[in-house]
Design an enzyme around this catalytic site. Structure first.
Site, PDB file in Angstrom:
ATOM      1  N   ASN A  77      61.148  27.674  12.160  1.00  0.00           N
ATOM      2  CA  ASN A  77      61.504  29.044  12.533  1.00  0.00           C
ATOM      3  C   ASN A  77      60.504  30.061  11.988  1.00  0.00           C
ATOM      4  OD1 ASN A  77      63.106  30.738  14.064  1.00  0.00           O
ATOM      5  ND2 ASN A  77      64.383  31.319  12.308  1.00  0.00           N
ATOM      6  N   ARG A  78      59.295  29.601  11.701  1.00  0.00           N
ATOM      7  CA  ARG A  78      58.172  30.499  11.396  1.00  0.00           C
ATOM      8  C   ARG A  78      56.961  30.106  12.237  1.00  0.00           C
ATOM      9  NH1 ARG A  78      61.973  31.975   9.202  1.00  0.00           N
ATOM     10  NH2 ARG A  78      62.319  32.711   7.066  1.00  0.00           N
TER      11      ARG A  78
ATOM     12  N   TYR B  26      65.781  39.543   5.860  1.00  0.00           N
ATOM     13  CA  TYR B  26      64.456  39.754   5.296  1.00  0.00           C
ATOM     14  C   TYR B  26      63.458  39.773   6.446  1.00  0.00           C
ATOM     15  CZ  TYR B  26      65.148  34.662   5.577  1.00  0.00           C
ATOM     16  OH  TYR B  26      65.494  33.401   5.989  1.00  0.00           O
TER      17      TYR B  26
ATOM     18  N   HIS C 117      66.858  24.220  11.348  1.00  0.00           N
ATOM     19  CA  HIS C 117      66.698  23.902   9.926  1.00  0.00           C
ATOM     20  C   HIS C 117      67.592  22.709   9.607  1.00  0.00           C
ATOM     21  CE1 HIS C 117      65.123  28.197   9.139  1.00  0.00           C
ATOM     22  NE2 HIS C 117      64.133  27.340   9.222  1.00  0.00           N
ATOM     23  N   ALA C 118      66.946  21.632   9.173  1.00  0.00           N
ATOM     24  CA  ALA C 118      67.606  20.329   9.141  1.00  0.00           C
ATOM     25  C   ALA C 118      68.895  20.306   8.327  1.00  0.00           C
ATOM     26  CB  ALA C 118      66.613  19.303   8.599  1.00  0.00           C
ATOM     27  N   ARG C 119      68.892  20.950   7.170  1.00  0.00           N
ATOM     28  CA  ARG C 119      70.033  20.801   6.259  1.00  0.00           C
ATOM     29  C   ARG C 119      71.241  21.628   6.656  1.00  0.00           C
ATOM     30  NH1 ARG C 119      66.766  23.766   1.425  1.00  0.00           N
ATOM     31  NH2 ARG C 119      66.910  25.929   2.119  1.00  0.00           N
ATOM     32  N   GLU C 120      71.084  22.511   7.640  1.00  0.00           N
ATOM     33  CA  GLU C 120      72.167  23.431   7.993  1.00  0.00           C
ATOM     34  C   GLU C 120      73.145  22.743   8.958  1.00  0.00           C
ATOM     35  OE1 GLU C 120      69.020  27.112   7.309  1.00  0.00           O
ATOM     36  OE2 GLU C 120      69.781  26.759   9.316  1.00  0.00           O
TER      37      GLU C 120
ATOM     38  N   ARG D  80      64.633  20.992   4.940  1.00  0.00           N
ATOM     39  CA  ARG D  80      64.770  22.115   5.865  1.00  0.00           C
ATOM     40  C   ARG D  80      63.782  22.041   7.033  1.00  0.00           C
ATOM     41  NH1 ARG D  80      65.252  28.155   5.551  1.00  0.00           N
ATOM     42  NH2 ARG D  80      63.318  29.081   6.284  1.00  0.00           N
TER      43      ARG D  80
ATOM     44  N   HIS E 131      72.056  29.148  12.680  1.00  0.00           N
ATOM     45  CA  HIS E 131      71.694  28.728  11.323  1.00  0.00           C
ATOM     46  C   HIS E 131      72.915  28.807  10.410  1.00  0.00           C
ATOM     47  CE1 HIS E 131      67.173  29.239  11.670  1.00  0.00           C
ATOM     48  NE2 HIS E 131      67.590  29.839  12.770  1.00  0.00           N
ATOM     49  N   SER E 132      72.703  28.440   9.154  1.00  0.00           N
ATOM     50  CA  SER E 132      73.636  28.799   8.112  1.00  0.00           C
ATOM     51  C   SER E 132      72.794  29.050   6.866  1.00  0.00           C
ATOM     52  CB  SER E 132      74.644  27.684   7.841  1.00  0.00           C
ATOM     53  OG  SER E 132      74.039  26.607   7.140  1.00  0.00           O
ATOM     54  N   TYR E 133      73.261  29.755   5.825  1.00  0.00           N
ATOM     55  CA  TYR E 133      74.562  30.365   5.760  1.00  0.00           C
ATOM     56  C   TYR E 133      74.370  31.840   5.450  1.00  0.00           C
ATOM     57  CZ  TYR E 133      73.466  30.078   0.756  1.00  0.00           C
ATOM     58  OH  TYR E 133      72.842  30.180  -0.464  1.00  0.00           O
TER      59      TYR E 133
ATOM     60  N   GLU F 166      73.757  33.362  11.435  1.00  0.00           N
ATOM     61  CA  GLU F 166      73.946  32.584  10.207  1.00  0.00           C
ATOM     62  C   GLU F 166      75.440  32.359  10.038  1.00  0.00           C
ATOM     63  OE1 GLU F 166      71.569  31.588   7.976  1.00  0.00           O
ATOM     64  OE2 GLU F 166      69.810  32.762   8.567  1.00  0.00           O
TER      65      GLU F 166
END
Ligand SMILES: *[C@@H]1O[C@H](CO)[C@@H](O)[C@H](O)[C@H]1NC(C)=O
Ligand SMILES: *[C@@H]1O[C@H](CO)[C@@H](O)[C@H](O)[C@H]1NC(C)=O
Ligand SMILES: *[C@@H]1O[C@H](CO)[C@@H](O)[C@H](O)[C@H]1NC(C)=O
Ligand SMILES: [Zn+2]
Length: 417
Positions: free
Chosen positions: A252-253, A357, A177-180, A237, A305-307, A380
């Site tokens: 990631n889906r 989730y 995920h790009a922004r993490e 993301r 990942h985060s967060y 995370e």
């Protein structure tokens, strides 16, 4: 405590900065569903608004839910929440202020040496890999996975110390995920330590010798490069493939396991959790999967990942526990206990579906379900309460130090089980 003080210092600075810029007025609100009924209600409310950017999904009773809102969305969503009896509070008042502060830090750089306490561009990260594989020729190998959608080479680093036996392998991937940004930064710190302190620190040496270690720091290079092209793109993301009017698939889906079969993945190309037109539609995801399939004796896998501070094992697509859950979760417990001992940072652990989730088509489910990597985890990283995806640089090294302790404990557990 250290973190608490850092936050106060930062807020002091922010108070004197005025806000304009592409993300001015963007906020992140938090709601906490206090009952099972409220939780279901919130899940339903958010499912009706697929285009919202949910930073932290409704997962459990009394767990915080964070929603990023544009000024346009803000009134509508906040009043809808209030109408249904929720009490939204502000987590981040103005995303632009945080970005301004962090951008100023990015300008205060850069030495010729790679600084582990800073966030780095894709090119700098690839240079770091080149440098490490040059300096540690006998311990390392550079590997290429494939070119991304926009033509960037996906490059990683393998550490393999001399051994008479074939070792099991451990694969760590960051930046899906790009922004993490804390994800690649933490992973790079750990691998840097594993190389620089090999044969100097006995715990590190022992850990490094246990496995062949693979690091792919940036699994989504197009998305990551995009987050460096201006404030308006910092929160990107997904990948950057084009689908009608919208860009990007949630990588990631997109894995070929129960692909897009559950509520945790969206068929809407504009959604942040768009599963893609088909499983493995994303060349990056398909490339990593093929690479993983080719690793003999792959025993450990972590997608970083985060967060939220969570250490999670399969399954993501169902709340049913996997047949290896007891051992998988004991491994997570070993990791999070060791991590906690360093600075007291609290991580929760459990299966993905029961901890955050339901999410289908994830890397972790695929590694476990399709190629039998028993010890597959989704982690995370920091934080939980303040910065979300915009973790300040002064937390990179602490995150690296504590996560490395977690990884050491995990490696020992996995080796012996
Ligand atoms: C590459 O490694 C050498 C040896 O450790 C170091 O002196 C040099 O500064 C490194 N270059 C970069 C760009 O990190
Ligand atoms: C990896 O890709 C880069 C860029 O295309 C290339 O220069 C390099 O030789 C490749 N290395 C390996 C080991 O394939
Ligand atoms: C979960 O377990 C229940 C009870 O054993 C079973 O009926 C159901 O099919 C399982 N669900 C999935 C998605 O495997
Ligand atoms: Zn993520």
């Amino acid at each position: 405590m250290r973190r608490g003080l850092a936050c106060i210092a930062l807020l002091g600075l922010l108070a004197f900065v005025s806000t304009h810029g592409p993300l001015a007025g963007l906020s992140v609100v938090r709601v906490v569903p206090e009952t099972k009924l409220k939780l279901t209600l919130l899940q339903r409310l958010l499912a009706q608004r697929q285009s919202l950017d949910i930073w932290k999904e409704p997962a459990c009773v009394s767990c915080a839910v964070d929603i990023r809102l544009t000024p346009l969305e803000s009134d509508d969503v906040t009043s809808a929440l209030k109408e249904h009896g929720f009490k939204p509070t502000i987590l981040i008042d103005d995303v632009q202020l945080l970005l301004d502060y962090q951008r100023n830090q990015l300008f205060k750089r850069r030495s010729a040496e790679f600084d582990y306490g800073q966030y780095h561009t894709l090119d700098e990260i690839n240079d770091w890999i080149l440098n490490k594989t040059n300096v540690y020729k006998s311990l390392t190998l550079l590997f290429n996975i494939t070119k991304s959608y926009e033509g960037r080479m996906m490059t990683g680093l393998k550490i393999s110390t001399p051994s008479q036996f074939t070792k099991p392998a451990f694969f760590i991937m960051g930046g899906i995920h790009a922004r993490e940004w804390i994800s690649p930064a933490t992973a790079i710190y750990m691998f840097g330590q594993m190389l620089d302190r090999y044969k100097i620190d006995s715990d590190i040496t022992k850990m490094v010798d246990m496995f062949d270690w693979y690091l792919l720091p940036i699994t989504n290079p197009d998305g990551y490069a995009f987050t460096w092209t201006g404030d308006q793109n910092r929160l990107w993301r997904k990948t950057r493939s084009k689908h009608g009017l919208c860009y990007g698939v949630d990588p990631n889906r997109n894995w070929d396991i129960q692909w897009c079969e559950t509520e945790g993945a969206s068929k809407d190309p504009c959604s942040e959790t768009y599963c893609g037109p088909s499983a493995f539609s994303e060349v990056e995801v398909k490339g990593v999967a093929a690479f993983l399939q080719g690793i003999k004796g792959l025993k450990g896998f972590i997608d970083v990942h985060s967060y939220s501070q969570l250490w999670m094992s399969p399954w993501g697509y169902t709340r049913n526990l996997s047949k290896d859950f007891q051992q998988q979760d004991a491994a997570s417990a070993a990791a999070t206990d060791a991590l906690h001992k360093v600075y007291g940072t609290k991580y929760a652990h459990g299966s993905i579906a029961n901890t955050i989730y339901i999410a289908s088509g994830t890397s972790t489910d695929w590694a476990y379900g399709k190629i039998d990597v028993k010890y597959a985890f989704g982690v995370e990283l920091r934080d939980t309460e303040k910065y979300g995806c915009l973790l300040p640089e002064d937390q990179i090294i602490p995150s690296g130090i504590e996560t490395l302790q977690g990884l050491m404990a995990l490696a020992s557990y996995v080796k012996d089980n």
